[in-house]
Design a protein around this motif. Structure first.
Motif, mmCIF file in Angstrom:
data_model
loop_
_atom_site.group_PDB
_atom_site.id
_atom_site.type_symbol
_atom_site.label_atom_id
_atom_site.label_comp_id
_atom_site.label_asym_id
_atom_site.label_seq_id
_atom_site.Cartn_x
_atom_site.Cartn_y
_atom_site.Cartn_z
ATOM 1 N N ASP A 148 0.832 -1.214 0.000
ATOM 2 C CA ASP A 148 0.000 0.000 0.000
ATOM 3 C C ASP A 148 0.861 1.257 0.000
ATOM 4 N N LYS B 233 2.229 1.629 -3.564
ATOM 5 C CA LYS B 233 1.192 2.101 -4.498
ATOM 6 C C LYS B 233 0.909 3.583 -4.300
ATOM 7 N N ARG B 234 0.868 4.021 -3.059
ATOM 8 C CA ARG B 234 0.628 5.438 -2.770
ATOM 9 C C ARG B 234 1.747 6.293 -3.345
ATOM 10 N N THR C 4 1.706 6.369 -7.199
ATOM 11 C CA THR C 4 0.619 7.201 -7.703
ATOM 12 C C THR C 4 0.902 8.682 -7.483
ATOM 13 N N ALA D 47 -0.515 7.112 -12.371
ATOM 14 C CA ALA D 47 -0.846 5.733 -12.708
ATOM 15 C C ALA D 47 -1.471 5.706 -14.085
ATOM 16 N N LEU E 82 -3.646 -0.956 -10.147
ATOM 17 C CA LEU E 82 -2.739 -1.128 -9.024
ATOM 18 C C LEU E 82 -3.404 -1.850 -7.864
ATOM 19 N N ASP E 83 -4.715 -2.014 -7.912
ATOM 20 C CA ASP E 83 -5.409 -2.749 -6.864
ATOM 21 C C ASP E 83 -5.414 -4.249 -7.137
ATOM 22 N N PRO F 2 7.402 -5.014 -7.757
ATOM 23 C CA PRO F 2 7.064 -4.459 -6.452
ATOM 24 C C PRO F 2 7.541 -5.351 -5.300
#
Length: 91
Positions: free
Chosen positions: A9, A12-13, A16, A21, A27-28, A72
């Motif tokens: 998480d 991803k934050r 973005t 993105a 990305l989820d 990732p």
């Protein structure tokens, strides 16, 4: 002192916020083992991401580590390895 952990998480934050993105990338979804290239992030975006991680977590990643972390999962693992040396977050 609480352990500091860098999570998916968090990545991803930062991805973005820093590089945006691609609308075609979810990305989820299950992205841990997809390459950053598949996700639409080129080396410049990864360097920006690395800089943000360094500033937020008070660690030094180095360009080679960033460019060698193709997924990732590998980047999260590398960041968490370095965080084992950090005693206080800089957030």
């Amino acid at each position: 002192m609480a352990d500091i952990e860098f999570t998916l998480d968090d990545l991803k934050r930062i991805l973005t916020e820093g590089a945006g993105a691609d609308e075609a990338v979810d990305l989820d979804g299950d992205i841990l083992d997809r390459t950053f290239e598949e996700l639409g992030y080129e080396s410049l975006a990864l360097l920006e991401t690395g800089g943000r991680i360094e500033r937020e977590y008070g660690i030094a990643l180095g360009d080679d580590l960033l460019l060698d972390s193709a997924t990732p999962r590998s980047l999260i693992g590398a960041v968490n390895d370095l965080l084992g040396l950090v005693t206080e977050p800089t957030r």
